[in-house]
Write an enzyme that holds these catalytic residues in place. Structure first.
Site, PDB file in Angstrom:
ATOM      1  N   HIS A   5       0.841  -1.208   0.000  1.00 38.59           N
ATOM      2  CA  HIS A   5       0.000   0.000   0.000  1.00 38.59           C
ATOM      3  C   HIS A   5       0.880   1.263   0.000  1.00 38.59           C
ATOM      4  O   HIS A   5       0.746   2.119  -0.875  1.00 38.59           O
ATOM      5  CB  HIS A   5      -0.903  -0.025   1.245  1.00 38.59           C
ATOM      6  CG  HIS A   5      -1.820   1.146   1.377  1.00 38.59           C
ATOM      7  ND1 HIS A   5      -3.133   1.105   1.005  1.00 38.59           N
ATOM      8  CD2 HIS A   5      -1.600   2.408   1.833  1.00 38.59           C
ATOM      9  CE1 HIS A   5      -3.698   2.290   1.231  1.00 38.59           C
ATOM     10  NE2 HIS A   5      -2.780   3.098   1.736  1.00 38.59           N
ATOM     11  N   GLU A   6       1.781   1.350   0.961  1.00 42.53           N
ATOM     12  CA  GLU A   6       2.615   2.553   1.063  1.00 42.53           C
ATOM     13  C   GLU A   6       3.555   2.660  -0.142  1.00 42.53           C
ATOM     14  O   GLU A   6       3.871   3.756  -0.597  1.00 42.53           O
ATOM     15  CB  GLU A   6       3.391   2.571   2.384  1.00 42.53           C
ATOM     16  CG  GLU A   6       2.520   2.481   3.651  1.00 42.53           C
ATOM     17  CD  GLU A   6       1.404   3.529   3.729  1.00 42.53           C
ATOM     18  OE1 GLU A   6       1.498   4.570   3.044  1.00 42.53           O
ATOM     19  OE2 GLU A   6       0.414   3.285   4.459  1.00 42.53           O
ATOM     20  N   HIS A  22       1.822   4.517  -2.876  1.00 45.55           N
ATOM     21  CA  HIS A  22       1.941   5.971  -2.688  1.00 45.55           C
ATOM     22  C   HIS A  22       3.334   6.455  -3.110  1.00 45.55           C
ATOM     23  O   HIS A  22       3.488   7.473  -3.771  1.00 45.55           O
ATOM     24  CB  HIS A  22       1.732   6.334  -1.213  1.00 45.55           C
ATOM     25  CG  HIS A  22       0.315   6.257  -0.741  1.00 45.55           C
ATOM     26  ND1 HIS A  22      -0.692   6.977  -1.325  1.00 45.55           N
ATOM     27  CD2 HIS A  22      -0.256   5.568   0.291  1.00 45.55           C
ATOM     28  CE1 HIS A  22      -1.842   6.734  -0.674  1.00 45.55           C
ATOM     29  NE2 HIS A  22      -1.600   5.872   0.300  1.00 45.55           N
ATOM     30  N   GLU A  69      -4.731   7.273  -3.299  1.00 45.93           N
ATOM     31  CA  GLU A  69      -5.236   6.005  -2.750  1.00 45.93           C
ATOM     32  C   GLU A  69      -5.528   5.003  -3.866  1.00 45.93           C
ATOM     33  O   GLU A  69      -5.442   3.791  -3.659  1.00 45.93           O
ATOM     34  CB  GLU A  69      -6.486   6.236  -1.890  1.00 45.93           C
ATOM     35  CG  GLU A  69      -6.218   6.991  -0.601  1.00 45.93           C
ATOM     36  CD  GLU A  69      -5.237   6.308   0.349  1.00 45.93           C
ATOM     37  OE1 GLU A  69      -5.142   5.060   0.326  1.00 45.93           O
ATOM     38  OE2 GLU A  69      -4.548   7.022   1.107  1.00 45.93           O
TER      39      GLU A  69
END
Lengths: 497, 497
Positions: free
Chosen positions: A261-262, A265, A291
């Site tokens: 997830h990170e 980003h 997101e």
């Protein structure tokens, strides 16, 4: 170059440097700072914010923008400079509504509120956090008043994360999602958990696997770091300096999904065109676009069957104890099954949306004054019961689970769900462009995927509005239907295999 | 409070916040930043420095100081406010000699030069560092010219670290030390090393012992951190946020002395009176006073026989392989014996001074233009041969060993030796006040020592000039004789036991 543009860019570069310095102070506060550092840090951040805000609202920026009108009109609307002039005008007009004292007070209070939230969460004691949350909400309401008149006070907050998107548009999207998500959850969600998902999974091995995974996605350690925190996030200090954070528990494998997830980003930020560096365009187009990328890598790729066909053998070999006897199919089902859960970040893709809708509703009630902070835990618990069908045993796993409100981030939550919706729209477009994408994933080869996303999304940075960016990438507006079809298909396939 | 004082303190608080923010960016750069972060960080630091410098030289500070003259005259000369007004006037008059562009250019160039130094040291290739060192030296010479006319260009550089001390005073002190140190080294220094000092000493155990030691000295983890870097240093972000750094090698125990050294700096900063917080008085009185504390804890305490009577059993039990058969007396001799060494930070207390004298001389030659940067390695190697009697096999263990010049820190080195001299003067005063100090150390009890230092030195912060501070603590000026007696006695005792 136009002299006015030279001066404008020099001012924007200074603003960008200060904003990144502020991000460094914030990162250090969450990652390394010893507990007694809070009060000094709060003042340092308030001082920086106050200088930064003064620079952002400087009258001279308005003059330069006026001087640049003819020049900007002579440029192609897609050019970096035309986008810069357009975006800076919007930012400047918005920022100057806000008094510097309010911006600085927000920054200073947020540092204390964050500390109080960490403590309250540890103690599972809402009362420790309540006075701070009241102050943060009050500061946000004062902020909202800077933008009066408005249709809906929540519009003002949303605008910071999702420029051009109104509360009523979000309500409409969520209105289409809620009954469908609830019905999918009712049909598929279970309460039981697969025993093998509880580990033990030794933390050093999770860390090594997280790094291995995100390296494959495109992370290079000359420009990235991965550190451990209470509440993971990503932050960027420069095109060559991207900081990912994560957290580990021996009793689950969430860290792998957090890392992906990170990483999503981080790849977005790392991929912005270097021509936009040290300008306000050198970041993602909006929180929802951001997101969409974190959730694309985490879920659309990271929970897919091709992905686990590639990576499950590595995982099994690393954790032979819990996973040695578990088939790929069982494991894939375990990381995708719909489960009623109290914690948003532990939630599967279906119930996740319900968690977001709950927060979106409560935030609107808080901001409109229909709900008092002191009544928040009760309202939270009642709504979880309604939406997810669980009773909340303690505030730690209830109203205190998320960090966002401690720093005043009302308006952020909806972007997670819009991002999820977008991630599937973007994925379908990408799939059209790279038909052999499943084979690539199954080989652990993410080069073309990363390249496509970089070219079509990341490189643009914040040149266009979120709506323009979405239109450019997927050829239409935000549409919840592909996301719902994706979930439905996934859950039905899992149920029959 | 006087309105002018309120305004002055508010400006000083802002300056302090920005200076600490700059320190955070610098700490992160040395401790965590990925390599590709350098160019962005250099610009961020230059932007911050430029804002900070403008605030430091603001005309308004001069006006406020003028307005405060009668008020300051009405105060006791020892009061916080009288000291503040006095010191701020000196700082302000000095800072405004320096153009903001020069301050910012220094900051930006230093980040690149530091990176080049790290690389050059790894490669052992002076040429990688040479152009950067030339730029840093040039920037320093431009800085020196801001203070023309001067007696000696080196005075200007020294003034930043040791206000009120002239180059000729340092020459006099070092002139008294050099022949005595050389004669002690000639009489006692050996080339051989005790085999047991080469380990192996596993790094996690060294880290645990370092933490245990400095906790005993007074470090508390609510306010301190200890991290690993290439070149250890201490930095302070707030009275409750002190960052120590260290480095580890499996083949020696230097990390224990590094930890005690940086701990000494940290205890000093931590111990400044909270009434001085967010003012320019909230730090040590000077670099030499600071070094007196790092070297007091590292050497005067940390290499003493009572100290090792207490701590050697812990060390032996931790590293039974190399140390199991080594007596306390042999170990104590090993950490104190005079040895010819190429590396300053590895040097014993006697030859350490010779390393400093060498740097002090070379710096003066560079600054006066008598020595060109390109000829520095040759001059270094020749001087090491003369002073220490060793030939330098590579620049890595020669001219590239220290970080100081990469950030333009010409003028800092002498403060190490003045600090060592002071550490013994201070220790003798403390010993007079606490006669049972050896017994306390032998019990691992440092509470009274720390308390005395805090009361008599740390709490004062930068209220008084270095000379005034020294006079207050030891009742006289800097005097090299006690240090020489201390070394002589130590070496003679070691030779006869």
């Amino acid at each position: 170059m136009e002299p006015s543009l030279v001066e404008l860019k020099s001012r924007l570069a200074e603003i960008s440097d200060l904003a990144r310095a502020e991000a460094i102070l914030h990162w250090d506060m969450e990652v390394w700072m010893p507990p007694s550092g809070t009060s000094a840090r709060a003042m340092q951040m308030a001082t920086l914010e106050s200088i930064l805000h003064e620079k952002r609202i400087d009258e001279r920026i308005g003059e330069l923008l006026d001087e640049l009108l003819p020049y900007a009109a002579s440029l192609s609307a897609d050019s970096d400079d035309a986008c810069l002039v357009r975006t800076v005008r919007r930012d400047w007009e918005r920022a100057r509504r806000v008094p510097t004292e309010l911006a600085a007070e927000h920054m200073q209070t947020a540092a204390g509120a964050y500390e109080a939230w960490v403590k309250a969460r540890e103690e599972s004691r809402f009362e420790t956090f309540r006075p701070w949350l009241e102050r943060m909400l009050d500061l946000r309401l004062r902020y909202v008043e800077c933008f009066a008149p408005y249709d809906d006070p929540y519009d003002v907050l949303l605008e910071d994360f999702e420029p051009g998107t109104s509360t009523s548009e979000v309500r409409e999207i969520f209105g289409a999602l809620e009954p469908e998500l609830a019905s999918l959850a009712n049909a598929h969600a279970t309460d039981d958990e697969d025993e093998f998902m509880r580990g033990p999974f030794p933390i050093p091995a999770q860390d090594a696997l997280s790094r291995e995974l995100i390296e494959r996605f495109g992370v290079t350690w000359d420009s990235f770091r991965l550190d451990t925190v209470v509440h993971p996030f990503e932050t960027t200090f420069g095109l060559g300096d991207v900081r990912l954070t994560t957290r580990y528990s021996e009793n689950d494998l969430l860290s792998l999904f957090t890392a992906m997830h990170e990483c999503g980003h981080g790849l977005y930020e790392r991929g912005v065109s270097p021509t936009l560096d040290r300008t306000p365009l050198c970041t993602g187009a909006s929180a929802a676009l951001h997101e969409s990328q974190s959730r694309l890598w985490e879920n659309v790729i990271g929970r897919s069957l091709p992905f686990w066909r590639w990576f499950y053998p590595r995982l099994q070999e690393t954790f032979p104890g819990p996973l040695g006897g578990v088939s790929l199919e069982r494991f894939h089902r375990a990381v995708n099954r719909a489960r009623r859960s109290l914690i948003r970040v532990d939630a599967d893709e279906t119930t996740y949306g319900l968690h977001i809708i709950l927060r979106f509703e409560l935030e609107q009630e808080l901001v409109s004054g229909r709900l008092a902070v002191k009544d928040l835990p009760e309202a939270w618990n009642a709504r979880i019961e309604e939406l997810i069908g669980l009773s909340v045993p303690s505030d730690q796993v209830g109203v205190l689970q998320d960090t966002h409100w401690s720093t005043g981030g009302f308006g952020y939550f909806p972007t997670y769900l819009i991002g999820s919706v977008l991630s599937v729209q973007i994925w379908e477009t990408l799939r059209g462009a790279i038909p052999e994408v499943d084979d690539q994933i199954e080989r652990g080869d993410f080069v073309e995927i990363h390249g496509w996303l970089r070219e079509h999304i990341y490189a643009l940075g914040r040149k266009f509005t979120p709506a323009e960016t979405v239109e450019r990438v997927v050829g239409g507006p935000v549409d919840p239907q592909p996301y719902l079809s994706y979930l439905r298909e996934k859950l039905e396939t899992l149920a029959t295999t």
